[in-house]
Design a protein around this motif. Structure first.
Motif, PDB file in Angstrom:
ATOM      1  N   ARG A 267       0.825  -1.211   0.000  1.00  0.00           N
ATOM      2  CA  ARG A 267       0.000   0.000   0.000  1.00  0.00           C
ATOM      3  C   ARG A 267       0.861   1.264   0.000  1.00  0.00           C
ATOM      4  O   ARG A 267       0.506   2.265  -0.605  1.00  0.00           O
ATOM      5  CB  ARG A 267      -0.903  -0.027   1.235  1.00  0.00           C
ATOM      6  N   PHE A 268       2.004   1.207   0.712  1.00  0.00           N
ATOM      7  CA  PHE A 268       2.832   2.405   0.838  1.00  0.00           C
ATOM      8  C   PHE A 268       4.085   2.368  -0.036  1.00  0.00           C
ATOM      9  O   PHE A 268       4.759   3.376  -0.183  1.00  0.00           O
ATOM     10  CB  PHE A 268       3.217   2.620   2.304  1.00  0.00           C
ATOM     11  N   GLY A 269       4.413   1.198  -0.578  1.00  0.00           N
ATOM     12  CA  GLY A 269       5.577   1.098  -1.438  1.00  0.00           C
ATOM     13  C   GLY A 269       6.876   1.290  -0.682  1.00  0.00           C
ATOM     14  O   GLY A 269       6.890   1.348   0.549  1.00  0.00           O
ATOM     15  N   ALA A 270       7.978   1.367  -1.418  1.00  0.00           N
ATOM     16  CA  ALA A 270       9.310   1.469  -0.819  1.00  0.00           C
ATOM     17  C   ALA A 270       9.933   2.814  -1.146  1.00  0.00           C
ATOM     18  O   ALA A 270       9.738   3.350  -2.227  1.00  0.00           O
ATOM     19  CB  ALA A 270      10.189   0.335  -1.337  1.00  0.00           C
ATOM     20  N   VAL A 271      10.691   3.331  -0.195  1.00  0.00           N
ATOM     21  CA  VAL A 271      11.365   4.624  -0.354  1.00  0.00           C
ATOM     22  C   VAL A 271      12.865   4.389  -0.351  1.00  0.00           C
ATOM     23  O   VAL A 271      13.373   3.691   0.520  1.00  0.00           O
ATOM     24  CB  VAL A 271      11.030   5.567   0.822  1.00  0.00           C
ATOM     25  N   ARG A 272      13.551   4.996  -1.330  1.00  0.00           N
ATOM     26  CA  ARG A 272      15.005   4.902  -1.317  1.00  0.00           C
ATOM     27  C   ARG A 272      15.553   5.975  -0.388  1.00  0.00           C
ATOM     28  O   ARG A 272      15.409   7.174  -0.653  1.00  0.00           O
ATOM     29  CB  ARG A 272      15.561   5.066  -2.725  1.00  0.00           C
ATOM     30  N   SER A 273      16.143   5.544   0.725  1.00  0.00           N
ATOM     31  CA  SER A 273      16.674   6.494   1.701  1.00  0.00           C
ATOM     32  C   SER A 273      17.690   5.781   2.577  1.00  0.00           C
ATOM     33  O   SER A 273      17.489   4.630   2.933  1.00  0.00           O
ATOM     34  CB  SER A 273      15.525   7.035   2.580  1.00  0.00           C
ATOM     35  N   PRO A 274      18.774   6.474   2.938  1.00  0.00           N
ATOM     36  CA  PRO A 274      19.740   5.867   3.868  1.00  0.00           C
ATOM     37  C   PRO A 274      19.223   5.878   5.309  1.00  0.00           C
ATOM     38  O   PRO A 274      19.826   5.277   6.188  1.00  0.00           O
ATOM     39  CB  PRO A 274      20.976   6.770   3.731  1.00  0.00           C
ATOM     40  N   LEU A 275      18.120   6.556   5.538  1.00  0.00           N
ATOM     41  CA  LEU A 275      17.589   6.701   6.898  1.00  0.00           C
ATOM     42  C   LEU A 275      16.711   5.512   7.264  1.00  0.00           C
ATOM     43  O   LEU A 275      16.147   4.843   6.395  1.00  0.00           O
ATOM     44  CB  LEU A 275      16.785   7.993   7.021  1.00  0.00           C
ATOM     45  N   ASP A 276      16.581   5.293   8.568  1.00  0.00           N
ATOM     46  CA  ASP A 276      15.747   4.194   9.046  1.00  0.00           C
ATOM     47  C   ASP A 276      14.265   4.530   8.869  1.00  0.00           C
ATOM     48  O   ASP A 276      13.853   5.669   9.078  1.00  0.00           O
ATOM     49  CB  ASP A 276      16.007   3.934  10.543  1.00  0.00           C
ATOM     50  N   ARG A 277      13.536   3.508   8.533  1.00  0.00           N
ATOM     51  CA  ARG A 277      12.077   3.567   8.450  1.00  0.00           C
ATOM     52  C   ARG A 277      11.521   3.916   9.835  1.00  0.00           C
ATOM     53  O   ARG A 277      12.011   3.411  10.855  1.00  0.00           O
ATOM     54  CB  ARG A 277      11.661   2.155   8.078  1.00  0.00           C
ATOM     55  N   ILE A 278      10.537   4.767   9.893  1.00  0.00           N
ATOM     56  CA  ILE A 278       9.969   5.179  11.179  1.00  0.00           C
ATOM     57  C   ILE A 278       8.790   4.266  11.525  1.00  0.00           C
ATOM     58  O   ILE A 278       7.819   4.194  10.761  1.00  0.00           O
ATOM     59  CB  ILE A 278       9.507   6.651  11.142  1.00  0.00           C
ATOM     60  N   PRO A 279       8.891   3.554  12.657  1.00  0.00           N
ATOM     61  CA  PRO A 279       7.773   2.671  13.028  1.00  0.00           C
ATOM     62  C   PRO A 279       6.593   3.478  13.549  1.00  0.00           C
ATOM     63  O   PRO A 279       6.768   4.561  14.110  1.00  0.00           O
ATOM     64  CB  PRO A 279       8.369   1.800  14.139  1.00  0.00           C
ATOM     65  N   ALA A 280       5.394   2.951  13.349  1.00  0.00           N
ATOM     66  CA  ALA A 280       4.200   3.630  13.852  1.00  0.00           C
ATOM     67  C   ALA A 280       4.140   3.492  15.366  1.00  0.00           C
ATOM     68  O   ALA A 280       4.447   2.425  15.905  1.00  0.00           O
ATOM     69  CB  ALA A 280       2.949   3.030  13.221  1.00  0.00           C
ATOM     70  N   PRO A 281       3.764   4.551  16.066  1.00  0.00           N
ATOM     71  CA  PRO A 281       3.549   4.419  17.506  1.00  0.00           C
ATOM     72  C   PRO A 281       2.248   3.644  17.781  1.00  0.00           C
ATOM     73  O   PRO A 281       1.498   3.346  16.855  1.00  0.00           O
ATOM     74  CB  PRO A 281       3.420   5.874  17.985  1.00  0.00           C
ATOM     75  N   VAL A 282       2.028   3.323  19.047  1.00  0.00           N
ATOM     76  CA  VAL A 282       0.766   2.670  19.421  1.00  0.00           C
ATOM     77  C   VAL A 282      -0.284   3.768  19.574  1.00  0.00           C
ATOM     78  O   VAL A 282      -0.063   4.742  20.280  1.00  0.00           O
ATOM     79  CB  VAL A 282       0.933   1.888  20.742  1.00  0.00           C
ATOM     80  N   PRO A 283      -1.405   3.631  18.900  1.00  0.00           N
ATOM     81  CA  PRO A 283      -2.415   4.698  19.000  1.00  0.00           C
ATOM     82  C   PRO A 283      -3.084   4.746  20.365  1.00  0.00           C
ATOM     83  O   PRO A 283      -3.190   3.731  21.050  1.00  0.00           O
ATOM     84  CB  PRO A 283      -3.420   4.341  17.906  1.00  0.00           C
ATOM     85  N   TRP A 284      -3.533   5.929  20.727  1.00  0.00           N
ATOM     86  CA  TRP A 284      -4.130   6.131  22.046  1.00  0.00           C
ATOM     87  C   TRP A 284      -5.347   5.248  22.279  1.00  0.00           C
ATOM     88  O   TRP A 284      -5.621   4.830  23.388  1.00  0.00           O
ATOM     89  CB  TRP A 284      -4.488   7.608  22.263  1.00  0.00           C
TER      90      TRP A 284
END
Ligand code: MN
Length: 290
Positions: A267-284
Motif C-alpha cells: 500500500r505504501f511502497g518502498a522509499v530509497r533512503s539511507p535513513l531508518d524507516r519510522i515505526p508507527a507508535p501505538v495509538p491512544w
C-alpha cells in the motif's frame, strides 16, 4: 468581520529540528482544508533534518523553505531537492511513503511544513508528487506574495488542489498592507519572521492568528521586514480523524493504515533512503480502550 483569535503554537521536534505547531487545534481542527501547520526553525546552525521513510494517507504535504535545502524521496520514485522559493507538493491519496533530509549539515533550517486534508472524492485515489521550481509572485504595494496554492490577487498556483484553498507566503516591508481575500473562505496567518498587527492584535512567531471568514481583505501593519504564511479555504465539510501521519474519517481506517505500514504492505511502497524507516507508535485508542 470576526475578531482575530490568537492561539499559541506548541513546541515539537521533527527529525532533529524544533518546530512550532500551529495546527491542528482542538478549536480549529481545519482552516479550509489545511489540517496541519508546522513552522520549522529557524534553527541555529549546524542544523540537520533527518526524517526517515514514513507513510501518509488522505492528505497533501506542502513543503516551503525560507532557508536550507531538503532532499525529498518517495515511494513513487521521486527524488527532488527543494530550495527556498520552491514548492514540494505530495498527494498521499490511499497511501504513499516518503523521507526528507537536509542536503548538508551546516547552515540554518527555516520553513514550513503543512498538510492539506483531501476530500472524499480524491482521498482514496492514487498518490502523486509535484515540484514547482517557480510560483506566481504578486506585488501588492511593498508586499510581495508568493502563491503556493489556490489564487491570490488574480495569480494562480500551478499546484494541485482538491478543495477550494489558498496558501501564500507574504514578504512585507514596514507599513500597512492590504491583501485581498475570498470572503467565502476562512483564513489564518502564521508569522515566520518579524511580526505584524491585524485589527490591533499583535501577532509574532509562535502564534496562530485565526481570522474566520467574511473578510474581503487582510489589512496588516508591519513594523519591520516580516514573512508570514496566509492559509485558508472553504470550510472543510468533512469531519476528519487525524492520527500520526494519517488523515481519515474513522479510527478503523487509521488502524488499517497503521497495520499496513507495520506489515510493510505494498500500500505504501518502498522509499530509497539511507535513513531508518519510522515505526508507527501505538495509538491512544489501543492504549486506553473504551
Ligand atoms: Mn511526511
Amino acid at each position: 468581520m470576526p475578531e482575530v483569535e490568537r492561539w499559541p503554537s506548541r513546541f515539537a521536534e521533527v527529525g532533529g529540528v524544533g518546530v512550532e505547531r500551529a495546527l491542528p487545534k482542538r478549536e480549529h481542527r481545519t482552516v479550509g482544508p489545511w489540517c496541519f501547520l508546522d513552522h520549522m526553525g529557524p534553527s541555529a546552525p549546524p542544523a540537520e533534518m533527518r526524517v526517515g521513510p514514513h507513510p501518509h494517507i488522505g492528505l497533501q504535504t506542502v513543503t516551503w523553505l525560507l532557508e536550507g535545502e531538503v532532499l525529498h524521496t518517495d515511494s513513487l520514485g521521486s527524488e527532488q531537492v527543494i530550495r527556498p522559493g520552491q514548492l514540494n507538493l505530495m498527494t498521499a491519496g490511499a497511501g504513499v511513503a516518503h523521507a526528507e533530509q537536509s542536503t548538508h549539515a551546516s547552515g540554518v533550517m527555516h520553513g514550513a511544513q503543512l498538510w492539506v486534508a483531501q476530500p472524499e472524492a480524491t482521498r482514496h485515489g492514487p498518490a502523486a508528487f509535484e515540484h514547482h521550481a517557480e510560483l506566481p509572485l504578486v506585488e501588492l504595494g511593498t508586499a510581495r506574495a508568493t502563491v503556493l496554492l489556490g489564487s491570490l490577487a488574480g495569480a494562480s498556483s500551478p499546484g494541485r488542489s482538491d478543495w477550494p484553498i489558498v496558501g501564500a507566503d507574504l514578504d512585507m516591508g514596514g507599513g500597512r498592507h492590504a491583501i485581498p481575500l475570498d470572503p467565502t473562505f476562512e483564513h489564518g496567518v502564521v508569522v515566520l519572521s518579524g511580526s505584524l498587527t491585524i485589527d490591533g492584535a499583535h501577532v509574532a512567531s509562535g502564534v496562530f492568528a485565526y481570522l474566520g471568514s467574511d473578510r474581503s481583505e487582510l489589512v496588516v501593519t508591519v513594523h519591520r521586514p516580516t514573512r508570514a504564511m496566509l492559509v485558508g479555504g472553504a470550510p472543510f465539510a468533512e469531519e476528519v480523524a487525524m492520527w500520526w501521519n494519517f488523515v481519515g474519517r474513522t479510527t478503523e481506517e487509521l488502524d488499517q493504515a497503521r497495520t499496513a505500514w507495520e506489515e510493510g504492505s505494498d500500500r505504501f511502497g518502498a522509499v530509497r533512503s539511507p535513513l531508518d524507516r519510522i515505526p508507527a507508535p501505538v495509538p491512544w485508542w489501543q492504549l486506553h480502550p473504551r
